[in-house]
Design an enzyme around this catalytic site. Structure first.
Site, mmCIF file in Angstrom:
data_model
loop_
_atom_site.group_PDB
_atom_site.id
_atom_site.type_symbol
_atom_site.label_atom_id
_atom_site.label_comp_id
_atom_site.label_asym_id
_atom_site.label_seq_id
_atom_site.Cartn_x
_atom_site.Cartn_y
_atom_site.Cartn_z
ATOM 1 N N GLU A 117 0.821 -1.219 0.000
ATOM 2 C CA GLU A 117 0.000 0.000 0.000
ATOM 3 C C GLU A 117 0.855 1.270 0.000
ATOM 4 O O GLU A 117 0.525 2.257 -0.661
ATOM 5 C CB GLU A 117 -0.945 0.010 1.206
ATOM 6 C CG GLU A 117 -1.984 -1.107 1.195
ATOM 7 C CD GLU A 117 -1.441 -2.434 1.698
ATOM 8 O OE1 GLU A 117 -0.304 -2.479 2.227
ATOM 9 O OE2 GLU A 117 -2.147 -3.450 1.562
ATOM 10 N N ARG A 156 -18.463 -1.310 3.264
ATOM 11 C CA ARG A 156 -18.721 -2.656 2.752
ATOM 12 C C ARG A 156 -20.201 -3.012 2.932
ATOM 13 O O ARG A 156 -20.757 -3.806 2.178
ATOM 14 C CB ARG A 156 -17.864 -3.646 3.541
ATOM 15 C CG ARG A 156 -18.169 -5.089 3.243
ATOM 16 C CD ARG A 156 -17.276 -6.015 4.042
ATOM 17 N NE ARG A 156 -17.474 -7.389 3.619
ATOM 18 C CZ ARG A 156 -18.314 -8.232 4.243
ATOM 19 N NH1 ARG A 156 -18.981 -7.858 5.296
ATOM 20 N NH2 ARG A 156 -18.451 -9.469 3.791
#
Lengths: 316, 277
Positions: A56, A165
């Site tokens: 990342e 989500r």
């Protein structure tokens, strides 16, 4: 609110990316494209898609480099890795040089559910709003996410986009457009204002419906942009309603509630009740159960407002 | 008297060293050791290698340079002044309030600075992004990224190294300033880093590698030529250097990683450098 049509903002985000026509848009992934929904973009525009693997920090640095050359990178991963693991990369290589990078963190909040505390990012709004130059956006439904993805692509500068989500109901009609920094007032009730963002907006709207049955008329404010925050709307609601409440799927320290309290303290001192995760880590479980457990669902909102308005909770 | 190209670049490197010392002396703080070790590399990069124009510092097709070891900012400012991006006299404002010359490079304050750096380990990822953009847009510009050897202890460098090679960024050239010292001592003792181990690491990550004397102008020039000829692979030049190079009492002394010179030291340092003019 369309209860039967639920969609997670990560899904809306994945689809919205595919609608961006600018060939300077570059989507970066760190081995999570099926979860962040950038797989749709990869399918449609493979040449504008870069896979960085499980790295990342490298992804955000690469995005910064692309931005210096005129690209509009959307760096995507889970909120916890984007902002937590890579805070220093964002600070030094993106926020300080004010580069046009869109940092997109899906899986914000406890509504991640079963994956548990390590993956439930509850501090990201705090981290990102504390960075100079950073815009912080947390959309609440499908239409809003799609509209704001377009807006942030046009906006020049670093943006943190927090996505969920957990699938939530559709709130807005298809033709509603949103502006960075402009909150949305839903209803004109004067008994209370419930400030909310992301997944808690639909909870606040459910609470609004419930309370109306008992003759309590509240308004809900959808703060989709946490920075720069809509000061004007916050002050207006503080003047017009007796009780102020904020509810968020984030630590009560440094999130939406804090951002609102900052405005109130300077512009219109008034008490604010803050619902959120009370300075603790999350845990595994179903999203709905966790929202109830941590008291950020519609039930918690109804309960606390009834208590504050001296309505007997046992009167039904 | 006619001088060769190599001699001209040596002279520029010497002037860069004078400006490093002077700016740090007036700032009363800064990092002389690692700035002096890269003066020759920067001289070759800016005066023989990179396709840049100080009149057009934002030209889209220019070559890019990232000083990933941002604490060597005085060297970058000095070479940019030598290249006439701004006046050499301004360098004495280094680290002062209102000066564009921040303690670490700020791309929005100083013309010619292509990337803001300061927190170690981040530059190679950024360089990859630039090299990718160059390829996407078929612009053909090259990207140069200067890393410290101590900086290689940061894990992000190796995340980025995998990316450079996976995407075959042959328009990317990494230079490692291998002076073998970091703040607390020898890089070998701290983390097993020395020029040979560094070269082996980059080689195993898929780089075209070379080991050179980072103070030998001809070797530096040849290394860049070699990098340009190499296709399908990024290049890493391991440049063996001396921390504090050019000033006798600073050479190979980690105490000079991050401190300024007093009046007497400044006088002596300038005398030594002036004698090369």
């Amino acid at each position: 609110m369309e209860e039967d049509k639920k969609i997670a903002t990560r899904e809306s985000f994945g689809k919205a990316l595919c609608e961006l026509k600018d060939e300077n848009i570059i989507v970066l992934d760190a081995d999570l494209n099926s979860a962040t929904k950038t797989e749709y973009f990869k399918e449609k525009y493979p040449k504008q898609y870069i896979e960085l693997g499980i790295a990342e920090a490298d992804m955000l640095g690469t995005a910064a480099g692309l931005a210096t050359c005129g690209k509009i990178p959307f760096a995507t991963t889970f909120a916890v890795f984007a902002t937590g693991r890579c805070y220093d990369q964002i600070r030094t290589s993106i926020a300080y040089p004010n580069l046009n990078v869109k940092i997109c963190g899906t899986h914000g909040g406890i509504t991640v559910g079963e994956d548990g505390a390590t993956h439930q990012m509850l501090e990201d709004i705090n981290l990102m709003r504390g960075l100079p130059n950073m815009v912080v956006i947390s959309p609440s439904d499908d239409v809003q996410t799609k509209s704001l993805v377009k807006e942030i692509a046009k906006y020049k500068g670093p943006v943190y986009l927090r996505l969920a989500r957990y699938a939530t109901p559709e709130i807005y009609a298809n033709d509603v457009e949103f502006e960075i920094g402009k909150g949305i007032q839903l209803g004109d009730g004067i008994d209370a204002t419930v400030f909310s963002t992301g997944v808690t907006v639909s909870e606040a709207l459910k609470a609004q419906e419930e309370l109306l049955k008992e003759g309590v008329d509240i308004r809900v404010v959808d703060i989709h942009t946490i920075k720069p925050i809509d000061k004007e709307l916050i002050v207006k609601c503080a003047k017009e309603t007796s009780i102020l409440l904020s509810v968020e799927d984030h630590n009560v320290i440094g999130g939406l509630g804090t951002a609102i309290a900052d405005v109130l303290a300077e512009e219109y001192p008034k008490k604010l009740i803050k619902l959120g995760i009370n300075d603790c880590f999350g845990k595994s479980g179903k999203a709905e159960d966790l929202m109830e457990y941590f008291k950020i669902d519609s039930k918690a909102i109804v309960e606390i407002l009834k208590e504050k308005l001296y309505i007997n909770n046992n009167s039904k | 008297m006619k001088i060769t190209k190599v001699e001209a670049l040596e002279k520029r490197a010497n002037r860069i060293r004078q400006d490093i010392i002077t700016s740090i002396y007036y700032a009363k703080s800064g990092h002389p050791g690692g700035s002096l070790s890269i003066a020759d590399i920067l001289s070759v990069l800016y005066f023989n290698e990179m396709n840049i124009n100080p009149l057009k510092p934002d030209d889209k097709s220019r070559d890019r340079f990232i000083l990933s070891k941002g604490h060597s900012a005085p060297a970058l400012y000095a070479v940019l002044a030598e290249k006439e991006y701004f006046s050499r006299e301004d360098l004495v404002t280094l680290r002062h309030i209102d000066s564009p010359f921040q303690g670490h490079p700020d791309m929005n304050k100083v013309p010619g600075v292509d990337m803001t750096t300061g927190s170690l380990g981040q530059g190679l990822s950024v360089a990859n992004g630039m090299a990718m953009a160059s390829k996407m847009d078929r612009m053909g510009y090259r990207v140069y990224c200067l890393l410290g050897d101590g900086e290689l202890e940061e894990g992000q460098i190796w995340e980025a190294a995998m990316t450079s090679s996976k995407y075959k960024l042959d328009n990317l050239c990494v230079i490692v300033d291998a002076n073998e010292l970091q703040l607390i001592g020898k890089t070998d003792e701290v983390k097993g880093l020395y020029p040979e181990s560094i070269e082996a690491k980059f080689q195993s990550f898929g780089f075209n590698t070379m080991m050179i004397d980072g103070h030998n102008i001809e070797e530096i020039m040849k290394a860049f030529e070699n990098a340009e000829m190499t296709k399908e692979k990024p290049t890493a030049i391991i440049a063996k250097t001396i921390k504090g190079k050019g000033i006798s009492f600073m050479e190979n002394n980690p105490a000079w990683h991050g401190k300024a010179l007093n009046d007497e030291e400044y006088k002596k340092a300038l005398e030594e450098l002036n004698s090369n003019d």
